[in-house]
Write an enzyme that holds these catalytic residues in place. Sequence first.
Site, PDB file in Angstrom:
ATOM      1  N   LYS A  11       0.822  -1.218   0.000  1.00 42.31           N
ATOM      2  CA  LYS A  11       0.000   0.000   0.000  1.00 42.31           C
ATOM      3  C   LYS A  11       0.862   1.277   0.000  1.00 42.31           C
ATOM      4  O   LYS A  11       2.059   1.234   0.286  1.00 42.31           O
ATOM      5  CB  LYS A  11      -0.925  -0.026   1.221  1.00 42.31           C
ATOM      6  CG  LYS A  11      -1.970  -1.152   1.172  1.00 42.31           C
ATOM      7  CD  LYS A  11      -2.938  -1.036   2.344  1.00 42.31           C
ATOM      8  CE  LYS A  11      -4.004  -2.120   2.300  1.00 42.31           C
ATOM      9  NZ  LYS A  11      -4.981  -1.966   3.409  1.00 42.31           N
ATOM     10  N   TYR A  51     -12.367  -1.706  -3.774  1.00 46.43           N
ATOM     11  CA  TYR A  51     -12.868  -1.856  -2.401  1.00 46.43           C
ATOM     12  C   TYR A  51     -14.392  -1.702  -2.319  1.00 46.43           C
ATOM     13  O   TYR A  51     -14.919  -1.379  -1.256  1.00 46.43           O
ATOM     14  CB  TYR A  51     -12.188  -0.847  -1.475  1.00 46.43           C
ATOM     15  CG  TYR A  51     -10.837  -1.296  -0.951  1.00 46.43           C
ATOM     16  CD1 TYR A  51     -10.718  -2.420  -0.128  1.00 46.43           C
ATOM     17  CD2 TYR A  51      -9.676  -0.601  -1.256  1.00 46.43           C
ATOM     18  CE1 TYR A  51      -9.493  -2.840   0.362  1.00 46.43           C
ATOM     19  CE2 TYR A  51      -8.431  -1.013  -0.762  1.00 46.43           C
ATOM     20  CZ  TYR A  51      -8.352  -2.139   0.051  1.00 46.43           C
ATOM     21  OH  TYR A  51      -7.139  -2.547   0.546  1.00 46.43           O
ATOM     22  N   ASN A 114      -2.067   0.417   6.714  1.00 41.01           N
ATOM     23  CA  ASN A 114      -1.530  -0.819   7.295  1.00 41.01           C
ATOM     24  C   ASN A 114      -0.692  -1.637   6.300  1.00 41.01           C
ATOM     25  O   ASN A 114      -0.608  -2.860   6.398  1.00 41.01           O
ATOM     26  CB  ASN A 114      -2.657  -1.646   7.929  1.00 41.01           C
ATOM     27  CG  ASN A 114      -3.727  -2.019   6.935  1.00 41.01           C
ATOM     28  OD1 ASN A 114      -3.607  -1.732   5.751  1.00 41.01           O
ATOM     29  ND2 ASN A 114      -4.760  -2.689   7.403  1.00 41.01           N
ATOM     30  N   HIS A 117      -2.336  -5.376   1.587  1.00 43.43           N
ATOM     31  CA  HIS A 117      -3.645  -6.025   1.394  1.00 43.43           C
ATOM     32  C   HIS A 117      -3.380  -7.465   0.985  1.00 43.43           C
ATOM     33  O   HIS A 117      -2.418  -7.733   0.245  1.00 43.43           O
ATOM     34  CB  HIS A 117      -4.430  -5.331   0.266  1.00 43.43           C
ATOM     35  CG  HIS A 117      -5.579  -6.174  -0.239  1.00 43.43           C
ATOM     36  ND1 HIS A 117      -6.811  -6.171   0.361  1.00 43.43           N
ATOM     37  CD2 HIS A 117      -5.641  -7.096  -1.247  1.00 43.43           C
ATOM     38  CE1 HIS A 117      -7.603  -7.044  -0.268  1.00 43.43           C
ATOM     39  NE2 HIS A 117      -6.924  -7.614  -1.247  1.00 43.43           N
ATOM     40  N   GLU A 128      -9.738 -10.605  -7.663  1.00 42.30           N
ATOM     41  CA  GLU A 128      -8.754  -9.536  -7.479  1.00 42.30           C
ATOM     42  C   GLU A 128      -7.572  -9.691  -8.443  1.00 42.30           C
ATOM     43  O   GLU A 128      -7.095  -8.704  -9.007  1.00 42.30           O
ATOM     44  CB  GLU A 128      -8.278  -9.514  -6.022  1.00 42.30           C
ATOM     45  CG  GLU A 128      -9.389  -9.066  -5.082  1.00 42.30           C
ATOM     46  CD  GLU A 128      -9.020  -9.133  -3.600  1.00 42.30           C
ATOM     47  OE1 GLU A 128      -9.837  -8.678  -2.784  1.00 42.30           O
ATOM     48  OE2 GLU A 128      -7.929  -9.624  -3.258  1.00 42.30           O
TER      49      GLU A 128
HETATM   50  P1  GDP Z   1      -7.993  -6.651   5.856  1.00 45.56           P
HETATM   51  O1  GDP Z   1      -8.614  -7.806   5.108  1.00 45.56           O
HETATM   52  O2  GDP Z   1      -7.156  -7.094   7.032  1.00 45.56           O
HETATM   53  O3  GDP Z   1      -7.229  -5.707   4.942  1.00 45.56           O
HETATM   54  O4  GDP Z   1      -9.183  -5.807   6.528  1.00 45.56           O
HETATM   55  P2  GDP Z   1     -10.655  -5.369   6.020  1.00 45.56           P
HETATM   56  O5  GDP Z   1     -11.048  -6.154   4.796  1.00 45.56           O
HETATM   57  O6  GDP Z   1     -11.550  -5.415   7.213  1.00 45.56           O
HETATM   58  O7  GDP Z   1     -10.477  -3.834   5.641  1.00 45.56           O
HETATM   59  C1  GDP Z   1      -9.908  -3.444   4.411  1.00 45.56           C
HETATM   60  C2  GDP Z   1      -9.003  -2.262   4.650  1.00 45.56           C
HETATM   61  O8  GDP Z   1      -9.779  -1.141   5.074  1.00 45.56           O
HETATM   62  C3  GDP Z   1      -7.970  -2.449   5.780  1.00 45.56           C
HETATM   63  O9  GDP Z   1      -6.824  -3.158   5.393  1.00 45.56           O
HETATM   64  C4  GDP Z   1      -7.654  -1.008   6.138  1.00 45.56           C
HETATM   65  O10 GDP Z   1      -6.742  -0.412   5.204  1.00 45.56           O
HETATM   66  C5  GDP Z   1      -9.017  -0.337   5.968  1.00 45.56           C
HETATM   67  N1  GDP Z   1      -9.721  -0.259   7.267  1.00 45.56           N
HETATM   68  C6  GDP Z   1     -10.307  -1.265   7.966  1.00 45.56           C
HETATM   69  N2  GDP Z   1     -10.848  -0.826   9.110  1.00 45.56           N
HETATM   70  C7  GDP Z   1     -10.590   0.520   9.142  1.00 45.56           C
HETATM   71  C8  GDP Z   1     -10.900   1.561  10.070  1.00 45.56           C
HETATM   72  O11 GDP Z   1     -11.516   1.345  11.117  1.00 45.56           O
HETATM   73  N3  GDP Z   1     -10.469   2.826   9.726  1.00 45.56           N
HETATM   74  C9  GDP Z   1      -9.788   3.090   8.568  1.00 45.56           C
HETATM   75  N4  GDP Z   1      -9.410   4.359   8.305  1.00 45.56           N
HETATM   76  N5  GDP Z   1      -9.496   2.137   7.677  1.00 45.56           N
HETATM   77  C10 GDP Z   1      -9.882   0.870   7.958  1.00 45.56           C
END
Ligand code: GDP
Length: 140
Positions: A11, A51, A114, A117, A128
Amino acid sequence: MAVQRTFSIIKPDATNRNLTGAINAKFEAAGLRIVAQKRIHLTKAQAGEFYAVHKERPFYDELCEFMSSAPIVAQVLEGEDAIAKNREVMGATNPAEAADGTIRKEFALSIGENSVHGSDAAETAAVEIAYFFSGLELVG
Ligand code: GDP
């Protein structure tokens, strides 16, 4: 266990800090082979399409802004049980909860920024991968 392919993104927070090589070293040390890779700069609309599953989440706009703020490195990783293995190497979404030695524990800045992905299931991995790469670009 079967050989699988999974989709990965390094990222913008990580490309900004020149961490592509350090993150790739983690994948390779875990036995994941990088069979496709390209550095691209997504538009906000492209990030939004990728997304789309998170459209209703409160952080969706922030996530699309972030993912289009700087270049990303899109990748396909291959290996035994690659989808689960990559999720393990990545660590928990929130770096505060990520296990020691994981990419997010070492490199992530916040729950949003973070660093990586990774696909969460075989079906999403296939969709994807196809969004970013043609079959000719996957070189195992
Ligand atoms: P992943 O599968 O571990 O990447 O997590 P998710 O699918 O739940 O979320 C997708 C992405 O959205 C995450 O990797 C973060 O970059 C972002 N994200 C998730 N939760 C939050 C949040 O509470 N706040 C913000 N700003 N971004 C979030």
